[in-house]
Design a protein around this motif. Structure first.
Motif, PDB file in Angstrom:
ATOM      1  N   ALA A  45      41.480  48.378  36.933  1.00  0.00           N
ATOM      2  CA  ALA A  45      40.195  48.882  36.448  1.00  0.00           C
ATOM      3  C   ALA A  45      39.496  47.860  35.564  1.00  0.00           C
ATOM      4  O   ALA A  45      38.570  48.187  34.827  1.00  0.00           O
ATOM      5  CB  ALA A  45      40.412  50.186  35.677  1.00  0.00           C
ATOM      6  N   GLY A  46      39.929  46.588  35.636  1.00  0.00           N
ATOM      7  CA  GLY A  46      39.327  45.537  34.802  1.00  0.00           C
ATOM      8  C   GLY A  46      37.887  45.255  35.218  1.00  0.00           C
ATOM      9  O   GLY A  46      37.501  45.427  36.375  1.00  0.00           O
ATOM     10  N   ILE A  47      37.088  44.830  34.239  1.00  0.00           N
ATOM     11  CA  ILE A  47      35.673  44.505  34.505  1.00  0.00           C
ATOM     12  C   ILE A  47      35.594  43.058  34.999  1.00  0.00           C
ATOM     13  O   ILE A  47      35.940  42.124  34.266  1.00  0.00           O
ATOM     14  CB  ILE A  47      34.816  44.631  33.217  1.00  0.00           C
ATOM     15  N   PRO A  48      35.131  42.848  36.238  1.00  0.00           N
ATOM     16  CA  PRO A  48      35.095  41.484  36.796  1.00  0.00           C
ATOM     17  C   PRO A  48      33.850  40.721  36.352  1.00  0.00           C
ATOM     18  O   PRO A  48      32.881  41.309  35.887  1.00  0.00           O
ATOM     19  CB  PRO A  48      35.025  41.744  38.305  1.00  0.00           C
ATOM     20  N   GLY A  49      33.899  39.405  36.535  1.00  0.00           N
ATOM     21  CA  GLY A  49      32.684  38.606  36.414  1.00  0.00           C
ATOM     22  C   GLY A  49      32.339  38.085  37.798  1.00  0.00           C
ATOM     23  O   GLY A  49      33.044  38.381  38.752  1.00  0.00           O
ATOM     24  N   GLY A  50      31.288  37.335  37.937  1.00  0.00           N
ATOM     25  CA  GLY A  50      31.011  36.620  39.192  1.00  0.00           C
ATOM     26  C   GLY A  50      30.539  37.485  40.348  1.00  0.00           C
ATOM     27  O   GLY A  50      29.957  38.538  40.165  1.00  0.00           O
ATOM     28  N   GLU A  51      30.857  36.993  41.541  1.00  0.00           N
ATOM     29  CA  GLU A  51      30.327  37.563  42.785  1.00  0.00           C
ATOM     30  C   GLU A  51      30.934  38.926  43.109  1.00  0.00           C
ATOM     31  O   GLU A  51      32.073  39.189  42.759  1.00  0.00           O
ATOM     32  CB  GLU A  51      30.658  36.614  43.950  1.00  0.00           C
TER      33      GLU A  51
END
Ligand SMILES: [Zn+2]
Length: 251
Positions: A45-51
């Motif tokens: 459930a981590g918040i991603p960065g990027g595409e």
């Protein structure tokens, strides 16, 4: 030193380890409906960065960070409506990362946020690599003394139909699919699952909870008929009312 696993305490919550922000409702609604003190810990459930990841792209999502925040909110809201607590671990979903997460890292991330459990329900790892990683984390918890029950991963678990050991008219292809994922963990018990049938009332509430995952529900229902051998979605009333478990003995 960081604890290597949550401690076991009969007064602590029953914890459902959910790989993604929806799996506990799809696979374990009977626990959410019936058991006292249940907590759902979603692993990836981590918040991603990027595409955006591939599934996000397929769902028309362009901002994956905002999307995961929305998914966390809808998960918390659905579980709150069922009187349950949600814990979101910060590990990234498979579509946002390059490498698998080792099971030990999953167990440590859980222990950090959930210090005590009375029992853990972990997935069988059917149908998705992230589910297999959480299955392996469940196996590790069991090795470290935590009582573990394996739940089967609906609706990947019915893509080949039901196994012959769940329904007499089941399909050998499903037996094989289940054996490949859970066989090593449950051994001879593969053919003796604990099959739970939801009442009509519970099944109706399950559908309502599934629909509460607004960003997921219609996409899953559109996609699954392409994969399920019976051509129906996961909301199918016959399928969604059946949940299948394996209670493991202590390691
Ligand atoms: Zn999942």
């Amino acid at each position: 030193m960081e604890p290597s696993a949550p401690r076991v305490d009969p007064a602590a919550p029953l914890v459902i380890l959910s790989p993604h922000l929806d799996d506990a409702v799809w696979s374990c609604f009977s626990l959410l409906a019936r058991e006292r003190d249940v907590l759902v810990a979603t692993v990836f459930a981590g918040i991603p960065g990027g595409e955006p990841g591939w599934w996000d792209a397929q769902c028309g999502i362009t901002d994956s960070a905002a999307h995961v925040r929305d998914r966390r909110s809808e998960d918390a809201a659905v579980l709150r409506s069922l009187g349950r607590a949600a814990v979101h671990l910060d590990l990234l979903d498979g579509q946002y990362r390059e490498k698998p997460v080792p099971p030990d890292e999953i167990v440590r991330a859980l222990a950090e946020r959930v210090p005590a459990v009375r029992h853990v329900y972990s997935p069988g790892g059917i149908g998705h690599p992230d589910h297999a990683l959480v299955r392996d984390a469940g196996a590790l918890l069991r090795e470290r003394g935590v009582p573990v029950t394996v739940y089967t991963d609906y609706c990947y678990s019915t893509r080949e139909g039901w196994p012959t050991f769940v329904r007499p008219d089941g399909r050998p292809e499903a037996d094989e699919q289940w054996r490949a994922s859970i066989g090593r963990l449950v051994g001879d018990r593969l053919t003796q699952p604990r099959v739970v049938r939801l009442t009509d009332d519970e099944s109706g509430r399950k559908l309502e909870a599934m629909r509460g995952y607004v960003t997921q529900f219609s996409n899953i229902e559109a996609e699954e008929p392409n994969w399920q051998v019976d051509g129906t979605g996961s909301a199918d009333p016959e399928k969604r009312a059946v949940e299948v478990f394996y209670d493991l003995s202590a390691a």
